[in-house]
Design an enzyme around this catalytic site. Structure first.
Site, mmCIF file in Angstrom:
data_model
loop_
_atom_site.group_PDB
_atom_site.id
_atom_site.type_symbol
_atom_site.label_atom_id
_atom_site.label_comp_id
_atom_site.label_asym_id
_atom_site.label_seq_id
_atom_site.Cartn_x
_atom_site.Cartn_y
_atom_site.Cartn_z
ATOM 1 N N PHE A 139 -4.713 -36.761 -23.979
ATOM 2 C CA PHE A 139 -4.775 -36.063 -22.700
ATOM 3 C C PHE A 139 -3.343 -35.916 -22.160
ATOM 4 O O PHE A 139 -2.570 -36.871 -22.193
ATOM 5 C CB PHE A 139 -5.652 -36.863 -21.737
ATOM 6 N N ASP A 207 -6.977 -44.975 -24.693
ATOM 7 C CA ASP A 207 -7.483 -44.378 -23.457
ATOM 8 C C ASP A 207 -8.964 -44.076 -23.663
ATOM 9 O O ASP A 207 -9.334 -43.233 -24.485
ATOM 10 C CB ASP A 207 -6.694 -43.109 -23.124
ATOM 11 N N TYR A 232 -14.671 -42.072 -13.252
ATOM 12 C CA TYR A 232 -15.376 -40.991 -12.540
ATOM 13 C C TYR A 232 -16.029 -39.996 -13.493
ATOM 14 O O TYR A 232 -16.661 -39.050 -13.058
ATOM 15 C CB TYR A 232 -14.450 -40.265 -11.557
ATOM 16 N N LYS A 233 -15.847 -40.185 -14.791
ATOM 17 C CA LYS A 233 -16.486 -39.279 -15.755
ATOM 18 C C LYS A 233 -17.891 -39.809 -16.045
ATOM 19 O O LYS A 233 -18.758 -39.732 -15.190
ATOM 20 C CB LYS A 233 -15.605 -39.140 -16.983
ATOM 21 N N ARG A 380 -16.321 -25.958 -23.058
ATOM 22 C CA ARG A 380 -16.532 -27.375 -23.329
ATOM 23 C C ARG A 380 -17.838 -27.832 -22.690
ATOM 24 O O ARG A 380 -18.041 -27.669 -21.491
ATOM 25 C CB ARG A 380 -15.348 -28.135 -22.725
HETATM 26 C C1 LIG Z 1 -9.644 -37.786 -17.401
HETATM 27 C C2 LIG Z 1 -8.575 -38.446 -18.162
HETATM 28 C C3 LIG Z 1 -7.475 -38.996 -17.504
HETATM 29 C C4 LIG Z 1 -7.341 -38.819 -16.027
HETATM 30 O O1 LIG Z 1 -6.315 -39.542 -15.463
HETATM 31 P P1 LIG Z 1 -6.218 -39.646 -13.885
HETATM 32 O O2 LIG Z 1 -5.059 -40.472 -13.662
HETATM 33 O O3 LIG Z 1 -7.516 -40.239 -13.417
HETATM 34 O O4 LIG Z 1 -6.100 -38.275 -13.333
HETATM 35 C C5 LIG Z 1 -6.531 -39.658 -18.269
HETATM 36 N N1 LIG Z 1 -6.654 -39.762 -19.601
HETATM 37 C C6 LIG Z 1 -7.707 -39.231 -20.253
HETATM 38 C C7 LIG Z 1 -7.823 -39.384 -21.733
HETATM 39 C C8 LIG Z 1 -8.678 -38.545 -19.554
HETATM 40 O O5 LIG Z 1 -9.704 -37.999 -20.209
#
Ligand SMILES: *Cc1c(COP(=O)(O)O)cnc(C)c1O
Length: 421
Positions: A139, A207, A232-233, A380
């Site tokens: 990400f 992650d 939050y996902k 997606r």
């Molecule tokens: C959603 C997501 C994030 C989000 O990071 P935030 O700091 O909460 O904005 C980070 N890494 C991955 C792999 C994600 O899917």
């Protein structure tokens, strides 16, 4: 973007594999089907975007009201005596989902910030190693954090495919991976990556944002010592809910966060002028925790604490198989499956490739099928196992077929990219 554009009037054959009734029968037999009623979801919405923002468990609103009216309003500053324990209570709820001990999890801040703390601590502990390696497909925020850390120390961040890791890992401090890739949903073998990193004197940082809550995780068993992830996902903690950070017990004394605050101090209320780390993972806490956000997350985790994640994973696989077979059957030749075909290599999403993916995503949205778009050409579809139905998958593919047939998505409102996709 090779000329796969479907034109209105394309002859799309009727589905061969499965009728809608058969999809509904899968729902009737689904051992997790009853869980959906625990969530707030608008009627008529087919919600795939649970990999972006999970739906709220119904109990969250009442819990927030209680915190505001009774704890905050009634207890005022005295409520902190209880609130101060909330981060560790939430950490204890997360630990079994991650396959680690409660004392190995810290809950605070965002994934971005927590990753900064972990990678920064690793680089500081290994000053002779200034390279970070990222498995391709991370990400972007993770890459930005890594870049920000290596630049000022004259280090480097290298992104490599799996086949190119062994070459660059010697001399590296950390190997960074998104357990499930946000674009294509590829699922990585964390046990193998942790072993590979260790073999070269580096540590894996995983992650877990796109995997936690969709499958059983066994970090300790897999030898994964460091991890971060958002809540939050698939965990439904609410927009911007606090993230988590994992440090295995045997690494806790050696690592000190670069971002230090009084909440990570050994004795915050001694108000000493120098930082002394709290004994365990708590040293990675920084400032005052967001109690409203933590309370929402706590309630969300409580609402699903009884869920068997092995069943969730099986449903994720079932939803994915159904989606791909319907796409092949009904849309094959116009829409391409861009996610791994093998269930064992795929997380809780299926991405579809089409040159008009943006317009298709927005036309689906207008019809109540909520997925999202990732540039340049991906639609997606997340597969949140506690709220998504097999019939939703059937409806989404049918609607996609209708759109490709009618060309409705080519009307102007659907072609414009909005700020959030
Ligand atoms: C959603 C997501 C994030 C989000 O990071 P935030 O700091 O909460 O904005 C980070 N890494 C991955 C792999 C994600 O899917």
């Amino acid at each position: 973007m090779g000329g796969r554009t479907a034109v209105a009037g394309d002859d799309i054959p009727p589905m061969k594999t499965l009728s809608r009734d058969a999809a509904a029968a899968l729902d009737a037999a689904d051992p997790l089907a009853a869980l959906r009623a625990r969530f707030l979801l608008p009627d008529g919405v087919r919600y795939f975007a649970g990999n972006s923002l999970g739906a709220p468990p119904r109990t969250v609103a009442a819990r927030l009201r209680e915190v505001v009216e009774q704890e905050w309003g009634g207890g005022l500053v005295r409520a902190w005596h209880d609130w101060i324990e909330l981060p560790s209570r939430v950490a204890a709820r997360l630990a079994p989902l991650l396959g680690v001990e409660a004392g190995e999890v810290m809950v605070a801040d965002s994934t971005t910030v927590d990753l900064f703390k972990l990678l920064g601590a690793l680089l500081a502990a290994r000053p002779q190693r200034r390279r970070l390696v990222a498995v391709e497909g991370c990400f972007p925020t993770d890459l930005y954090v890594a870049q920000g850390l290596v630049e000022p120390i004259g280090g480097e961040l290298l992104e490599r495919p799996l086949s190119g890791l062994a070459e660059v890992l010697p001399g590296s401090a950390a190997l960074l991976v998104s357990h499930v890739g946000f674009r294509h949903g590829e699922l990585h073998d964390l046990r193998a990556l942790a072993a590979l990193a260790r073999e070269h004197g580096a540590l894996l940082v995983a992650d877990l944002s796109h995997s936690v809550g969709t499958m059983p995780l066994a970090l300790a068993d897999w030898g994964v010592e460091l991890a971060v992830g958002c809540t939050y996902k698939f965990l439904g903690g609410g927009p911007g809910s606090p993230a988590f950070l994992v440090v295995a017990r045997r690494r806790q004394e050696e690592l000190q966060p670069p971002l230090r605050g009084w909440m990570g101090h050994a004795d915050p209320f001694a108000f000493e002028t120098s930082w002394r780390p709290a004994p365990g993972v708590e040293r990675f806490a920084c400032g005052t925790p967001s109690i409203l956000a933590l309370a929402a997350l706590d309630a969300a985790l409580a609402a699903t604490a009884d869920v068997d994640l092995a069943l969730a994973r099986r449903k994720v696989e079932g939803l994915g198989e159904l989606l791909m077979s319907l796409v092949d059957d009904r849309l094959g030749g116009t829409v391409e499956v861009a996610s791994p075909r093998l269930a064992a290599q795929r997380g809780a999403q299926v991405s579809l490739r089409h040159p008009e993916a943006l317009a298709l995503t927005q036309a689906l949205l207008a019809a109540g099928v909520v997925g999202d778009h990732r540039p340049p050409d991906l639609l997606r579809l997340g597969l949140p196992p506690l709220t998504l139905r097999y019939a939703d998958v059937w409806d989404a593919v049918a609607l996609l077929g209708d759109l490709l047939h009618s060309g409705e998505h080519r009307r102007p409102p659907f072609a414009t990219r909005r700020r959030i996709t």
